[in-house]
Design a protein around this motif. Structure first.
Motif, mmCIF file in Angstrom:
data_model
loop_
_atom_site.group_PDB
_atom_site.id
_atom_site.type_symbol
_atom_site.label_atom_id
_atom_site.label_comp_id
_atom_site.label_asym_id
_atom_site.label_seq_id
_atom_site.Cartn_x
_atom_site.Cartn_y
_atom_site.Cartn_z
ATOM 1 N N GLY A 1 0.829 -1.217 0.000
ATOM 2 C CA GLY A 1 0.000 0.000 0.000
ATOM 3 C C GLY A 1 0.855 1.256 0.000
ATOM 4 N N PHE A 2 1.858 1.277 0.879
ATOM 5 C CA PHE A 2 2.703 2.476 0.932
ATOM 6 C C PHE A 2 3.592 2.609 -0.319
ATOM 7 C CE2 PHE A 2 1.575 2.635 5.484
ATOM 8 C CZ PHE A 2 1.174 3.970 5.509
ATOM 9 N N ALA A 3 3.973 1.473 -0.893
ATOM 10 C CA ALA A 3 4.755 1.537 -2.140
ATOM 11 C C ALA A 3 3.912 2.203 -3.234
ATOM 12 C CB ALA A 3 5.172 0.136 -2.576
ATOM 13 N N GLY A 4 2.631 1.848 -3.271
ATOM 14 C CA GLY A 4 1.719 2.460 -4.244
ATOM 15 C C GLY A 4 1.617 3.963 -4.024
ATOM 16 N N ILE A 5 1.452 4.364 -2.757
ATOM 17 C CA ILE A 5 1.322 5.800 -2.466
ATOM 18 C C ILE A 5 2.606 6.538 -2.858
ATOM 19 C CG2 ILE A 5 1.109 7.518 -0.604
ATOM 20 C CD1 ILE A 5 -0.869 5.747 0.755
ATOM 21 N N ALA A 6 3.760 5.991 -2.422
ATOM 22 C CA ALA A 6 5.042 6.679 -2.722
ATOM 23 C C ALA A 6 5.211 6.849 -4.231
ATOM 24 C CB ALA A 6 6.203 5.880 -2.141
ATOM 25 N N SER A 7 4.909 5.789 -4.984
ATOM 26 C CA SER A 7 5.131 5.883 -6.434
ATOM 27 C C SER A 7 4.147 6.865 -7.076
ATOM 28 C CB SER A 7 5.042 4.509 -7.094
ATOM 29 O OG SER A 7 3.736 4.024 -7.031
ATOM 30 N N TRP A 8 2.914 6.899 -6.580
ATOM 31 C CA TRP A 8 1.940 7.816 -7.190
ATOM 32 C C TRP A 8 2.201 9.269 -6.829
ATOM 33 C CZ3 TRP A 8 -0.534 7.524 -11.435
ATOM 34 C CH2 TRP A 8 -0.918 6.278 -11.932
ATOM 35 N N VAL A 9 2.701 9.510 -5.607
ATOM 36 C CA VAL A 9 3.045 10.898 -5.251
ATOM 37 C C VAL A 9 4.151 11.377 -6.195
ATOM 38 C CG1 VAL A 9 4.091 12.354 -3.462
ATOM 39 C CG2 VAL A 9 2.258 10.776 -2.855
ATOM 40 N N ALA A 10 5.144 10.496 -6.425
ATOM 41 C CA ALA A 10 6.236 10.881 -7.338
ATOM 42 C C ALA A 10 5.754 10.984 -8.778
ATOM 43 C CB ALA A 10 7.365 9.861 -7.225
ATOM 44 N N ALA A 11 4.744 10.189 -9.134
ATOM 45 C CA ALA A 11 4.319 10.121 -10.538
ATOM 46 C C ALA A 11 3.296 11.183 -10.927
ATOM 47 C CB ALA A 11 3.730 8.742 -10.824
#
Ligand SMILES: CN(C)C(=N)NCCC[C@H](N)C(=O)O
Length: 318
Positions: A239-249
């Motif tokens: 879940g947090f990997a998804g959030i981190a990648s989407w914030v960057a993306a």
């Protein structure tokens, strides 16, 4: 309802003014009824007015009409009913399996080549973060290529504001995903289906590196050495990997969606950089964070389940 004119960089006075409209971008047309994508009549007189006020995440990113997520959602519900939230979904759903197989398959195999360790051996001999990042970037780059046409069709369909299946309502430009793909292919050729693909690759290549690094980092942090992470750890780390990648993306996600709305006959942007500079000039730096909350809220459950399935499948079949 005339929106802010967009003057592409280096060309202060274009031959024909180009505007952000309810569907993203459009040119001035003589008869708005002919093309509901480019309608510039006075707000109170225009019968398409209500349709301008509908949207979704893609619309929030490509249009200037909405004050925020809540405003956007309320307007979609009012003007297009619940169905408005599901526009353009059939293709992404059909493509998820293919796109995720490419991403996770390329990631795992690149890691195998870089570290010469199988998935089972990786808990005892954990790969370095550099290898994880490189494998993630490779997966992101190749999945972006597969995703590009599906994503383009999703963006084009979600930007159509006409209510679905209502007799007497204006005809949308695209009648569905297949019609949309066929129209783009007919009008813009094979390359048209890859419009915005560069921005998509720029978005996905580094952010998939971030995605896998965050996941692995969190799993290692909360798992005793040499053991497999528990299901709860996988869910939270995913879940947090998804959030981190989407914030960057998200900044490049906005640019990608705008490039995808840029049609052959309604060319507004000269390229990714031009789109970035024009968007910041018109709307300020905040434009890069449009939809970041929605992206992150959606990313947690989606990626928690994605990583749980990935781990279980590898344990059963690996
Ligand atoms: C562009 N970015 C950041 C990502 N694609 N991130 C990884 C998550 C992928 C997942 N299918 C999702 O849609 O959330």
């Amino acid at each position: 309802m005339i929106k802010t004119p967009i003057f592409p960089l280096g060309r202060r006075k274009p031959r024909q003014a180009v505007f952000l409209t309810h569907t993203g971008v459009g040119e001035v047309v003589n008869n708005p009824g002919e093309n509901s994508q480019a309608c510039f009549c006075k707000p109170r007189q225009c019968r398409w007015r209500s349709l301008w006020l509908a949207g979704s995440l893609v619309r929030l990113q490509t249009q200037t009409t909405y004050r925020g997520i809540v405003d956007c959602m309320v307007k979609i519900y009012r003007h297009e009913s619940l169905l408005g939230f599901f526009k353009g979904m059939s293709f992404p759903i059909a493509s998820i399996a293919v796109v995720n197989s490419v991403l996770f398959g390329v990631y795992s195999n690149t890691l195998l080549v870089l570290t010469a360790t199988s998935h089972q051996e990786r808990r005892a001999q954990p790969p370095s973060y550099t290898h994880i990042f490189l494998a993630g970037c490779t997966g992101g780059f190749l999945q972006a290529y597969c995703l590009a046409p599906f994503d383009l069709i999703k963006v084009r369909l979600q930007n159509q504001t006409e209510p679905m299946a209502q007799p007497g309502s204006p005809q949308p430009q695209y009648r569905g995903p297949v019609h949309c793909a066929a129209s783009i292919f007919r009008e813009e050729g094979y390359r048209g289906l890859f419009r915005g693909a560069w921005a998509l690759m720029l978005r996905d290549t580094p952010t998939m590196g971030i995605y896998f690094i965050t996941y692995e980092g969190l799993c290692r942090q909360y798992t005793p050495e040499g053991q497999n992470p528990s299901s709860a750890t996988v869910l939270v780390a995913g879940g947090f990997a998804g959030i981190a990648s989407w914030v960057a993306a998200t900044p490049l996600d906005v640019i990608k969606s705008r490039m995808q709305m840029d049609g052959l006959r309604r060319r507004v942007y000269q390229g990714v950089l031009d789109c970035m500079v024009s968007s910041v000039r018109q709307e300020g730096l905040g434009v890069f964070f449009r939809g970041v909350t929605i992206n992150s809220a959606r990313a947690f459950p989606v990626n928690a389940v994605t990583f749980l399935s990935y781990e279980y499948l590898l344990r059963w079949w690996g």
